[in-house]
Design a protein around this motif. Structure first.
Motif, PDB file in Angstrom:
ATOM      1  N   GLN A  27       0.793  -1.229   0.000  1.00  0.00           N
ATOM      2  CA  GLN A  27       0.000   0.000   0.000  1.00  0.00           C
ATOM      3  C   GLN A  27       0.829   1.285   0.000  1.00  0.00           C
ATOM      4  N   TYR A  28       2.102   1.204   0.340  1.00  0.00           N
ATOM      5  CA  TYR A  28       2.889   2.422   0.458  1.00  0.00           C
ATOM      6  C   TYR A  28       3.174   3.029  -0.919  1.00  0.00           C
ATOM      7  N   ARG A  29       3.425   4.302  -0.894  1.00  0.00           N
ATOM      8  CA  ARG A  29       3.697   5.059  -2.117  1.00  0.00           C
ATOM      9  C   ARG A  29       4.891   4.462  -2.871  1.00  0.00           C
ATOM     10  N   SER A  30       4.769   4.378  -4.180  1.00  0.00           N
ATOM     11  CA  SER A  30       5.841   3.837  -5.002  1.00  0.00           C
ATOM     12  C   SER A  30       7.128   4.627  -4.791  1.00  0.00           C
ATOM     13  N   GLY A  31       8.217   3.910  -4.613  1.00  0.00           N
ATOM     14  CA  GLY A  31       9.508   4.555  -4.387  1.00  0.00           C
ATOM     15  C   GLY A  31       9.874   4.709  -2.934  1.00  0.00           C
ATOM     16  N   THR A  32       8.975   4.378  -2.025  1.00  0.00           N
ATOM     17  CA  THR A  32       9.283   4.478  -0.594  1.00  0.00           C
ATOM     18  C   THR A  32      10.363   3.463  -0.231  1.00  0.00           C
ATOM     19  N   CYS A  33      11.381   3.930   0.473  1.00  0.00           N
ATOM     20  CA  CYS A  33      12.491   3.046   0.848  1.00  0.00           C
ATOM     21  C   CYS A  33      12.929   3.236   2.292  1.00  0.00           C
ATOM     22  N   GLY A  34      12.219   4.062   3.026  1.00  0.00           N
ATOM     23  CA  GLY A  34      12.556   4.270   4.436  1.00  0.00           C
ATOM     24  C   GLY A  34      11.346   4.703   5.221  1.00  0.00           C
ATOM     25  N   MET A  35      11.355   4.392   6.516  1.00  0.00           N
ATOM     26  CA  MET A  35      10.230   4.748   7.376  1.00  0.00           C
ATOM     27  C   MET A  35      10.749   4.978   8.796  1.00  0.00           C
ATOM     28  N   PHE A  36      10.210   6.009   9.415  1.00  0.00           N
ATOM     29  CA  PHE A  36      10.593   6.348  10.785  1.00  0.00           C
ATOM     30  C   PHE A  36       9.320   6.449  11.618  1.00  0.00           C
ATOM     31  N   SER A  37       9.264   5.740  12.737  1.00  0.00           N
ATOM     32  CA  SER A  37       8.090   5.760  13.622  1.00  0.00           C
ATOM     33  C   SER A  37       8.522   6.024  15.055  1.00  0.00           C
ATOM     34  N   TYR A  38       7.584   6.478  15.859  1.00  0.00           N
ATOM     35  CA  TYR A  38       7.878   6.795  17.261  1.00  0.00           C
ATOM     36  C   TYR A  38       6.704   6.367  18.143  1.00  0.00           C
ATOM     37  N   ILE A  39       6.989   6.238  19.430  1.00  0.00           N
ATOM     38  CA  ILE A  39       5.953   5.948  20.436  1.00  0.00           C
ATOM     39  C   ILE A  39       5.937   7.075  21.456  1.00  0.00           C
ATOM     40  N   GLU A  40       4.726   7.495  21.811  1.00  0.00           N
ATOM     41  CA  GLU A  40       4.570   8.519  22.847  1.00  0.00           C
ATOM     42  C   GLU A  40       3.316   8.253  23.661  1.00  0.00           C
ATOM     43  N   SER A  41       3.265   8.844  24.855  1.00  0.00           N
ATOM     44  CA  SER A  41       2.020   8.996  25.602  1.00  0.00           C
ATOM     45  C   SER A  41       1.480  10.376  25.262  1.00  0.00           C
ATOM     46  N   ARG A  42       0.267  10.406  24.678  1.00  0.00           N
ATOM     47  CA  ARG A  42      -0.289  11.689  24.227  1.00  0.00           C
ATOM     48  C   ARG A  42      -0.980  12.448  25.357  1.00  0.00           C
ATOM     49  N   GLY A  43      -0.755  12.026  26.611  1.00  0.00           N
ATOM     50  CA  GLY A  43      -1.448  12.611  27.749  1.00  0.00           C
ATOM     51  C   GLY A  43      -2.208  11.518  28.456  1.00  0.00           C
ATOM     52  N   GLY A  44      -3.054  11.862  29.406  1.00  0.00           N
ATOM     53  CA  GLY A  44      -3.816  10.840  30.101  1.00  0.00           C
ATOM     54  C   GLY A  44      -4.067  11.215  31.546  1.00  0.00           C
ATOM     55  N   GLU A  45      -4.221  10.204  32.380  1.00  0.00           N
ATOM     56  CA  GLU A  45      -4.529  10.451  33.788  1.00  0.00           C
ATOM     57  C   GLU A  45      -3.355  11.078  34.528  1.00  0.00           C
ATOM     58  N   TYR A  46      -2.152  10.807  34.057  1.00  0.00           N
ATOM     59  CA  TYR A  46      -0.959  11.350  34.710  1.00  0.00           C
ATOM     60  C   TYR A  46      -0.175  12.198  33.712  1.00  0.00           C
ATOM     61  N   ASP A  47       0.507  13.212  34.210  1.00  0.00           N
ATOM     62  CA  ASP A  47       1.251  14.101  33.322  1.00  0.00           C
ATOM     63  C   ASP A  47       2.680  13.646  33.109  1.00  0.00           C
ATOM     64  N   ASN A 118       5.856  13.480  24.792  1.00  0.00           N
ATOM     65  CA  ASN A 118       7.227  13.436  24.305  1.00  0.00           C
ATOM     66  C   ASN A 118       7.520  12.068  23.707  1.00  0.00           C
ATOM     67  N   VAL A 119       8.446  12.039  22.767  1.00  0.00           N
ATOM     68  CA  VAL A 119       8.875  10.775  22.175  1.00  0.00           C
ATOM     69  C   VAL A 119       9.590   9.936  23.230  1.00  0.00           C
ATOM     70  N   LEU A 120       9.176   8.672  23.346  1.00  0.00           N
ATOM     71  CA  LEU A 120       9.792   7.753  24.296  1.00  0.00           C
ATOM     72  C   LEU A 120      10.686   6.733  23.613  1.00  0.00           C
ATOM     73  N   MET A 121      10.359   6.375  22.383  1.00  0.00           N
ATOM     74  CA  MET A 121      11.205   5.463  21.616  1.00  0.00           C
ATOM     75  C   MET A 121      10.926   5.653  20.135  1.00  0.00           C
TER      76      MET A 121
END
Length: 479
Positions: A27-47, A118-121
């Protein structure tokens, strides 16, 4: 792990995903050869969140190579399941990387307390031929939300308990490690949850009855013994003596376990809590004193804030107390553990009532079950893993989502890392400027004399590059 049918599936990394992931490589766009992803807590019960648990996921799952048998198993499943299957790519990974996924993962050092949003990983694939693997692992890696959330809940409760120890105890530092005991093994949804959640609690405390959690901490975080317990009665061991034999059941506990400097806990509300305290304070009082042990009485019903205070007052009448240097009473020979209805709010209520009545927080400990390990989900801290950049040829392009129906789900853009101000300790998620070719040239620069990068490369192409032990994680969380 055993060779059960379930484990034969979960040990196959190709199957440890969501069904729709199997079709995404097309499904990715033709020519795509790299990808960068991150994990975060977008907020919640605790800050703030306490980052923990990634190392156990890496050791348990990513450290096992993919085999041809796994590819064949996954192929048969997905084709029958209604999804396409990229057999050639998985075989390429086996032939080129001995079955280990070509990905690099950077993460916050485990035990670090980071403000939300914030980015955690971060994760990206190191081979352009299978760049999509970074996203394929989302299902597995995002499960880090669970140990992070348990560690976060436990950490915030620790701050509440410390607040009252600081007010009322002569020895806050010596008390805190055993003030919240994990009672959650029977209240979780699975054996694995028991191990992972129980392990996460031990970032902050050293008391647990969740055996698998202790063993997981020992194994994944190189700890000889991560937590401790004491002999304790349950209702069946008391009620098996019959109502008329309750006194004998209590005396039996003393005969078995009341030794000099020992701790033992006895649930005392099988019939009449206050009648039981009367027995402890009359017929059994002298045996308790002479034993040199510390008896821990466990109420197990009623309103926690009222019952704990009433228990403390009644025990004070029989065993007396000593005023500490801060003017608060510390019971002689006995303590209390509350294990029913325990959560952050009830802990604060209990400690507030005790303080107002002149009792030190030394007198009580807490056993927490479902609220510690089960009463949460991914949205408690609103965890998400998102792709924030893709590479087309030699050019990186920022990607993001920005739904008008929920601005809180707007994702971050670019290749990112987390930085900390060297003097103030402030955290900032900043775009990396280490790629020459960007479609968007507005990249932030980082003054290395002011900020230091927090993310550490912990995994690359099947190898654990940085391993944290539990002692270091505990010190980091406590700091």
């Amino acid at each position: 792990m055993s060779n059960s049918i379930l484990n034969s599936f979960t040990n196959n990394l190709i199957l440890n995903t969501d069904s729709y992931k199997a079709s995404h490589w097309e499904q990715y766009r033709s020519g795509t050869c790299g990808m960068f992803s991150y994990i975060e807590s977008r907020g919640g019960e605790y800050d703030k969140t306490v980052f923990f648990g990634l190392q156990s996921i890496l050791k348990e799952y990513l450290s096992q190579p993919i085999t041809r048998e796994m590819v064949e198993q996954a192929k048969l499943f997905f084709l029958a399941h209604g999804e396409p299957f990229n057999e050639a790519a998985w075989l390429y990974i086996i032939d080129s990387y001995q079955g280990f996924l070509p990905v690099t993962i950077k993460a916050v050092p485990e035990g670090t307390v980071v403000p939300t949003k914030n980015v955690l990983m971060t994760i990206e694939c190191t081979d352009p031929k299978v760049f999509w693997v970074a996203s394929y692992l989302e299902t597995l890696l995002l499960r880090v939300w669970y140990p992070i959330t348990v560690a976060t809940v436990s950490w915030h409760i620790k701050q509440v308990i410390r607040e009252y120890l600081d007010k009322t105890s002569d020895d806050p530092a010596g008390q805190i490690a055993f003030k919240l005991h994990d009672f959650g093994a029977r209240g979780v949804s699975s054996t694995e949850s028991s191990a992972i959640g129980g392990m996460a609690h031990l970032v902050n405390f050293m008391g647990s009855d969740t055996v698998l959690g202790v063993m997981a901490a020992n194994q994944y975080y190189n700890e000889p013994m991560a937590a401790f317990s004491i002999p304790a009665a349950e209702h069946s061991t008391i009620t098996s003596w019959g109502r008329e034999g309750e006194l004998s059941a209590y005396r039996n506990m003393l005969n078995l376990f009341a030794k000099p400097n020992a701790l033992l806990a006895v649930v005392s509300d099988s019939y009449d809590l206050f009648g039981a305290i009367d027995k402890w304070g009359t017929e059994l009082r002298q045996q308790i004193i002479d034993s040199g042990a510390m008896l821990v009485i466990r109420p197990d019903s009623g309103d926690p804030a009222e019952i704990v205070l009433a228990t403390a007052q009644r025990l004070d009448g029989y065993f007396g107390s000593t005023k500490n240097g801060k003017g608060y009473k510390v019971l002689n020979h006995v303590r209390i553990i509350q294990g029913d209805g325990v959560c952050e709010a009830s802990i604060r209520d209990i400690l507030t009532n005790l303080e107002r009545a002149g009792f030190a927080a030394d007198n009580v400990a807490f056993g927490m079950g479902g609220a510690l390990l089960q009463r949460m989900d991914r949205d408690t801290q609103r965890f998400a893993m998102k792709c924030s950049a893709v590479k087309l040829g030699e050019q990186w392009i920022e990607v993001y989502k920005d739904p008008i129906t929920d601005p809180g789900k707007t994702s971050k853009r670019g290749r990112l890392s987390l930085y900390r101000h060297k003097q103030t300790g402030e955290y900032r998620t900043i775009k990396l400027a280490d790629q020459a070719a960007w479609s968007d040239k507005q990249i932030e620069t980082v003054d290395s004399t002011v900020y230091e990068e927090v993310l550490v490369e912990v995994w690359k192409d099947g190898q654990l590059l940085k391993e944290w032990n539990l002692a270091a994680i505990r010190a980091r969380a406590a700091s």
